[in-house]
Design a protein around this motif. Structure first.
Motif, short mmCIF file in Angstrom:
data_model
loop_
_atom_site.label_atom_id
_atom_site.label_comp_id
_atom_site.label_asym_id
_atom_site.label_seq_id
_atom_site.Cartn_x
_atom_site.Cartn_y
_atom_site.Cartn_z
N ARG A 52 0.85 4.27 -2.79
CA ARG A 52 0.74 5.50 -2.48
C ARG A 52 1.90 6.53 -2.95
O ARG A 52 1.48 7.64 -3.63
N TRP A 107 -6.10 2.59 6.13
CA TRP A 107 -6.79 3.70 6.82
C TRP A 107 -8.03 4.12 6.42
O TRP A 107 -7.94 4.16 4.83
N TYR A 159 -4.26 3.05 -4.93
CA TYR A 159 -3.70 3.32 -3.65
C TYR A 159 -4.88 3.30 -2.67
O TYR A 159 -5.09 2.76 -1.42
N TRP A 171 0.78 -1.21 0.05
CA TRP A 171 -0.18 -0.02 -0.10
C TRP A 171 0.79 1.27 -0.04
O TRP A 171 0.51 2.24 -0.60
N PHE A 180 -3.44 10.99 1.41
CA PHE A 180 -2.11 10.30 1.34
C PHE A 180 -1.93 10.18 2.94
O PHE A 180 -1.74 11.28 3.52
N ARG A 181 -1.72 8.86 3.48
CA ARG A 181 -1.43 8.77 4.99
C ARG A 181 -0.02 8.39 5.11
O ARG A 181 0.59 7.56 4.04
N CYS A 234 -5.08 1.29 1.03
CA CYS A 234 -4.58 2.02 2.00
C CYS A 234 -5.44 1.26 3.46
O CYS A 234 -6.59 1.13 3.17
#
Length: 296
Positions: free
Chosen positions: A137, A200, A194, A133, A209-210, A198
């Motif tokens: 990203r 989250w 992404y 992931w 975007f984490r 992800c």
């Protein structure tokens, strides 16, 4: 008033009235603090009394501390703005800044990467990542920089509501100015991949975007990922995330885009900021001419 009161009023003016970026606010307030420490001043009238020869002496001391031409020019710009603001606060009917020219700067040319290099960089940050992931990203971020010409801060300011992208995307740039940029199919697919991977929850109001712990992704993490990829590809240190934005502009200009359209896509406040890309394109054309022409 104290020096702290002056600086807080200056900070609030920059952030709230002028809507300057946090980085610019910090830099301008720091420059004002240095001037107050050197010259003193507990009220607006004292700062307003600063003249060109005072600034010249102050900047000479800063140059003696090792300040380069570019940094000196930025410092002068910040101080002139601060003095003009002080004169307005002091009730000066003509609150113009002192007239003082900064050092001449040699404007460097952006160094764009080729389309193949941009795609290879995006693919490699994916392959080098420790988790799937995270690779998805980083690839999505780099494709937004190259395919849509975003600044890295603009890409990282996107929220979960931007996860399902269409053919265009509205972004907020410097000074809170909004613009619409195109989104390539490859970029839309990368962002969707992404978002699916992800771990989250991507809620509308939270960052798209984490980072690895779920917080907002930092620019430093993107820069490190690209540094690892460029070293693996043998690209120069100039192949940074921001160079992807330069490449977006240069390749559009080579394909026939006019400067006004390019200015809108890049979110430049003035056409002068965009015109540097004509020099880049001319340099590329000259290089190709020399390689191809029998007398080159």
């Amino acid at each position: 008033m104290s020096a702290g009161d002056l600086l807080e009023a200056w900070r609030a003016h920059l952030a709230d009235n002028r809507r300057r970026s946090p980085h610019t606010v910090r830099a301008y307030v720091a420059a004002a603090a240095r001037l107050l420490a050197a010259r003193g001043g507990e009220d607006w009238a004292a700062v307003a009394a600063t003249e060109a020869h005072h600034l010249r002496s102050f900047l000479a001391e800063r140059r003696g501390e090792g300040l380069g031409n570019a940094s000196t020019a930025r410092e002068l710009s910040a101080l002139k703005a601060f003095i003009a603001f002080s004169r307005a606060q002091a009730g000066d009917p003509d609150p113009a800044a002192p007239r003082l020219r900064g050092p001449r700067l040699k404007k460097g040319l952006p160094r764009p990467v080729t389309p193949d290099e941009a795609e290879n960089l995006a693919d490699l940050v994916d392959g080098l990542a420790g988790e799937d992931w995270i690779g998805a990203r980083d690839r999505a971020v780099l494709l937004l920089l190259y395919g849509s010409g975003l600044r890295i801060a603009e890409a990282l300011s996107l929220t979960g509501r931007d996860a399902r992208m269409g053919e265009v995307l509205q972004v907020t740039g410097k000074g809170g100015k909004q613009r619409v940029v195109p989104v390539l199919p490859i970029t839309r697919a990368a962002v969707a991949e992404y978002a699916k991977a992800c771990p989250w929850p991507l809620t509308p109001a939270e960052p798209l975007f984490r980072g690895t712990k779920g917080g907002p992704l930092s620019a430093g993490m993107v820069q490190r990922a690209m540094a690892n990829a460029r070293r693996a590809l043998g690209l120069p240190d100039t192949a940074t995330p921001h160079s992807l934005r330069h490449s977006f502009a240069t390749h559009l200009l080579s394909a026939g885009a006019d400067l006004r359209s390019l200015q809108e896509l890049l979110g430049h406040a003035s056409l002068g900021s965009t015109q540097i890309y004509t020099r880049v394109d001319a340099a590329a054309l000259l290089d190709n001419y020399r390689k191809a022409h029998p007398r080159g």
